[in-house]
Design a protein around this motif. Structure first.
Motif, PDB file in Angstrom:
ATOM      1  N   TYR A  37       4.341  20.953   8.457  1.00 17.00           N
ATOM      2  CA  TYR A  37       3.369  21.181   9.535  1.00 17.00           C
ATOM      3  C   TYR A  37       4.102  21.518  10.829  1.00 17.00           C
ATOM      4  CZ  TYR A  37      -1.008  20.276  12.160  1.00 17.00           C
ATOM      5  OH  TYR A  37      -2.139  20.379  12.935  1.00 17.00           O
ATOM      6  N   LYS A  59       3.176  12.459   2.635  1.00 16.23           N
ATOM      7  CA  LYS A  59       2.966  12.529   4.081  1.00 16.23           C
ATOM      8  C   LYS A  59       4.217  13.045   4.804  1.00 16.23           C
ATOM      9  CE  LYS A  59       0.683   8.362   4.109  1.00 16.23           C
ATOM     10  NZ  LYS A  59       0.045   7.188   4.720  1.00 16.23           N
ATOM     11  N   ARG A  60       5.381  12.607   4.357  1.00 18.03           N
ATOM     12  CA  ARG A  60       6.629  13.089   4.982  1.00 18.03           C
ATOM     13  C   ARG A  60       6.810  14.593   4.757  1.00 18.03           C
ATOM     14  NH1 ARG A  60      10.809   8.702   5.542  1.00 18.03           N
ATOM     15  NH2 ARG A  60       9.684   6.772   5.141  1.00 18.03           N
ATOM     16  N   HIS A  94      -5.704  16.782   9.661  1.00 20.29           N
ATOM     17  CA  HIS A  94      -5.033  17.662  10.627  1.00 20.29           C
ATOM     18  C   HIS A  94      -5.832  18.956  10.806  1.00 20.29           C
ATOM     19  CE1 HIS A  94      -1.799  14.853   9.815  1.00 20.29           C
ATOM     20  NE2 HIS A  94      -1.100  15.366  10.817  1.00 20.29           N
ATOM     21  N   TYR A 108      -5.001  11.974   4.869  1.00 24.89           N
ATOM     22  CA  TYR A 108      -4.105  12.142   6.023  1.00 24.89           C
ATOM     23  C   TYR A 108      -3.883  13.638   6.293  1.00 24.89           C
ATOM     24  CZ  TYR A 108       0.331  12.136   8.615  1.00 24.89           C
ATOM     25  OH  TYR A 108       1.317  12.355   9.546  1.00 24.89           O
ATOM     26  N   ILE A 109      -3.656  14.383   5.234  1.00 24.52           N
ATOM     27  CA  ILE A 109      -3.410  15.823   5.385  1.00 24.52           C
ATOM     28  C   ILE A 109      -4.664  16.539   5.887  1.00 24.52           C
ATOM     29  CG2 ILE A 109      -2.997  17.947   4.053  1.00 24.52           C
ATOM     30  CD1 ILE A 109      -1.043  16.276   2.330  1.00 24.52           C
ATOM     31  N   PHE A 140       4.482  16.762   4.243  1.00 24.65           N
ATOM     32  CA  PHE A 140       3.482  17.463   5.044  1.00 24.65           C
ATOM     33  C   PHE A 140       3.896  17.510   6.518  1.00 24.65           C
ATOM     34  CE2 PHE A 140      -0.184  17.416   7.858  1.00 24.65           C
ATOM     35  CZ  PHE A 140      -0.767  18.620   7.507  1.00 24.65           C
ATOM     36  N   ASP A 141       4.318  16.370   7.063  1.00 21.49           N
ATOM     37  CA  ASP A 141       4.681  16.318   8.491  1.00 21.49           C
ATOM     38  C   ASP A 141       5.735  17.369   8.821  1.00 21.49           C
ATOM     39  OD1 ASP A 141       2.928  14.265   8.991  1.00 21.49           O
ATOM     40  OD2 ASP A 141       4.442  12.676   8.945  1.00 21.49           O
ATOM     41  N   GLU A 198      -5.459   8.300   0.024  1.00 23.75           N
ATOM     42  CA  GLU A 198      -5.105   7.978   1.410  1.00 23.75           C
ATOM     43  C   GLU A 198      -4.182   9.065   1.982  1.00 23.75           C
ATOM     44  OE1 GLU A 198      -3.296   6.302   4.779  1.00 23.75           O
ATOM     45  OE2 GLU A 198      -2.098   6.134   2.950  1.00 23.75           O
ATOM     46  N   ALA A 199      -3.208   9.515   1.173  1.00 26.77           N
ATOM     47  CA  ALA A 199      -2.286  10.565   1.629  1.00 26.77           C
ATOM     48  C   ALA A 199      -3.008  11.904   1.776  1.00 26.77           C
ATOM     49  CB  ALA A 199      -1.118  10.695   0.642  1.00 26.77           C
ATOM     50  N   GLY A 219       2.516   8.416  -2.113  1.00 24.22           N
ATOM     51  CA  GLY A 219       1.727   8.755  -0.934  1.00 24.22           C
ATOM     52  C   GLY A 219       2.619   8.966   0.283  1.00 24.22           C
ATOM     53  N   ASP A 220       3.651   8.162   0.376  1.00 19.84           N
ATOM     54  CA  ASP A 220       4.572   8.259   1.516  1.00 19.84           C
ATOM     55  C   ASP A 220       5.355   9.569   1.505  1.00 19.84           C
ATOM     56  OD1 ASP A 220       5.764   7.036   3.834  1.00 19.84           O
ATOM     57  OD2 ASP A 220       7.586   6.797   2.628  1.00 19.84           O
TER      58      ASP A 220
END
Lengths: 307, 304
Positions: free
Chosen positions: B232, B225-226, B270, B266-267, B228-229, B262-263, B221-222
């Motif tokens: 993005y 997110k990294r 946005h 998060y996406i 994606f960030d 959860e991940a 999951g981490d």
């Protein structure tokens, strides 16, 4: 090099599976199951009592936990044997705290060599699951049928004699089967097998003589997989077992009873620095109040009574 | 044998035309669940054994079977809660074996693209006639069972011949997921037709993350997110693509699905994200960017 002209022939491209052992079935579309006391999750703990012979051949493949170095590999032989001498007793203490009775998967060689260990399990009300002769006698295709039959019968004879139980469950060493294994163990009186990891609930399997059941025992959340293979920390082991439980609990609330099956290897989880990781997971699981801790045969009987 | 695949020109990240996604989105985000069927006892391909153990490899076979029996249905609920569609990387024989899975995807407007017939039949060493037969099978089976035109390709078990991408372009497919050289779509140089490479990502693939790299569910999951960030942020300049390839037998395990959800949530929280399918990304790129990208490339493949 080229491929044979019939490489794209698909004799078993049909509805359902590509074999006749069990029927295709989707977990959420099945009849819901209710456990005794209306508990959401049945807890099944399966510690493996294994013996890896010093002269093991590891053919045709190395089972998980196989010895590693040139002969004599005292290092790994003794580390595995640690589980039977020390580690299992820590596991017993951890389970006794909650009155959890395990279903120990026992190599017949362990029963023959260390009968007092099997007695300690049986005296606690544990069930004995047949786990083959030892970790160097794999059930694989190519093993002559008569030889495999003898292996099954010898395994069950030793375990029945030493443990004094009927022996209803089977877990193949390394979960390895030949095409005949299920027929052979069913004919020898086995009611359920734990080798298949395709479901979270029991399901019926066809054999030449009678129906037996697959009993869920995920490979993924074994101590060996998480701690040895994936090299995750003890805290991560606890976390993943708790996550497994929490999800099954949530799902059970709407889809009916689930099973948390936990395979353990006392030479792994029974180390002093690791046993606490199991204890903390059990704290979380048992404090939920949603658990029916049972042996595999008890779970099977409760399940088949509702089939 | 070639020393360079000759499939694309060199087009460095800092010197290429800008991509503008729909609605000013920074990232075109797509989910590619691999819905697969692995045979218990497949015919031998001399280049690769289907299973690490002799057949029947009960552990390997039943682990994958978990995906269709159990994991898929959990993953489906997760996608629904996050409001995302899947683009199914499909072993097309699943249409015959497990039509209920296909119906569940089709009912939710998911795309189907081809991942071969079975994940245990490999393209390595195929004759051209065999390869054409395999591709035509995918086109026909997807049309017959879903009504969709087949647009995308991810080679079964990532096995190829030198002619695979030429053949899929010639036979009317418009995108492939087999090239891992970029975070944006790009033109693929084929003999006929126009083929776009759509980023698929082995890095985000749950099979690589879990089965090869041994990540924990939370660590997976981490990294999602990294990934994606960064895409993005960079997508504010020129649109990027993020794909998460999934395998229901892996991500659908009880101890993994919540951390993944959860991940994913998060996406989808946005606002500059285009929740697309592979086909929609390919269509957009082919219509707006393909020509400019093709013109901008420098000739590559001159190996010393």
């Amino acid at each position: 090099m080229s491929l044979p002209p019939d490489y794209l022939a698909y004799a078993k491209r049909r509805y359902g599976m590509d074999h006749d052992r069990y029927a295709w079935s989707m977990l959420p579309r099945r009849k819901t199951v209710r456990w005794p006391g209306g508990k959401l999750v049945a807890l099944l703990v399966v510690p493996a009592l294994e013996w890896f012979p010093l002269d093991m051949k590891a053919k045709p493949f190395k089972p998980p936990g196989a010895l590693v170095t040139a002969y004599p590999d005292l290092r790994h032989y003794t580390l595995r044997d640690y589980g039977n001498r020390v580690g299992i007793f820590r596991v017993m203490t951890a389970l006794d705290r909650f009155g959890i009775r395990a279903s120990a998967a026992v190599n017949a060689a362990v029963a023959a060599r260390y009968p007092s260990l099997v007695k300690a399990c049986v005296d606690r009300g544990w069930e004995v699951i047949a786990h083959g002769l030892d970790m160097d006698h794999l059930h694989v295709e190519g093993l002559p049928l008569a030889e495999e039959r003898r292996l099954v019968e010898e395994t069950l004879a030793i375990l029945r004699r030493v443990g004094g139980q009927r022996i209803r469950g089977w877990l193949s060493p390394a979960r390895s089967e030949s095409f005949a294994t299920l027929d052979l163990v069913a004919a020898a009186g086995i009611d359920y097998v734990c080798d298949w990891v395709n479901d979270d609930m029991p399901y019926a399997m066809q054999t030449a003589s009678r129906v037996l059941h697959a009993m869920p025992l995920p490979n993924d959340i074994e101590d060996y997989t998480i701690l040895i293979q994936n090299r995750h920390s003890e805290d991560e082991f606890t976390q993943q077992v708790c996550d497994q439980f929490d999800l099954l609990c949530r799902e059970a609330a709407s889809q009916g009873g689930r099973i948390l099956a936990l395979a353990l290897h006392p030479w792994v989880i029974g180390q002093p620095y690791r046993i606490g990781a199991l204890e903390r997971a059990l704290d979380h699981i048992m404090e939920s109040g949603e658990v029916w801790a049972a042996t595999a045969a008890e779970i099977l009987d409760a399940f088949t009574a509702q089939e | 044998m070639k020393r360079d695949p000759g499939l694309y020109d060199y087009l460095p990240y800092d010197r290429r035309p800008k991509i503008r996604w729909r609605g000013g989105a920074h990232v075109a985000f797509w989910l590619a669940p691999n819905i697969e069927f692995y045979e218990l006892d497949p015919p031998l391909n001399p280049t690769r054994s289907a299973w690490p153990r002799p057949a029947p490899d009960v552990l390997g076979y039943s682990y994958r079977d978990y995906g269709n029996r159990v994991g898929f249905w959990r993953m489906l609920e997760t996608f629904e809660r996050c409001g995302v569609r899947g683009s199914v990387s499909l072993n097309v024989a699943v249409c015959q074996h497990h039509p209920e899975v296909i119906e569940a995807c089709a009912a939710r407007g998911w795309e189907f693209y081809s991942h071969g017939t079975y994940n245990t039949r490999y393209l390595f060493e195929m004759s051209e006639a065999q390869e054409r037969e395999l591709i035509q099978d995918s086109i026909d089976t997807v049309r017959q069972h879903t009504g969709q035109k087949l647009d995308g390709w991810l080679a079964p078990a990532l096995t190829y011949t030198e002619r695979t991408l030429d053949l899929i372009a010639e036979m009317g497919l418009t995108y492939c997921c087999d090239l891992f050289h970029d975070d944006q779509p790009g033109p693929v140089k084929t003999k006929n037709g126009r083929l776009a490479s759509i980023p698929y990502s082995l890095e985000m693939n749950d099979a690589i993350a879990f089965s090869i790299n041994g990540l924990s569910p939370r660590a997976y999951g981490d990294i999602i997110k990294r990934q994606f960030d960064r895409l993005y942020a960079e997508g504010a300049e020129s649109g990027t693509v993020m794909c998460i390839p999934l395998h229901p037998y892996l991500v659908g395990q009880p101890y993994r699905i919540a951390a993944f959800e959860e991940a994913l949530a998060y996406i989808t929280r946005h606002d500059k994200v285009w929740l697309a399918t592979g086909r929609e990304i390919a269509q957009h790129f082919l219509a707006h960017d393909y020509a400019a990208f093709a013109a901008a490339g420098e000739t590559a493949g001159e190996a010393p």
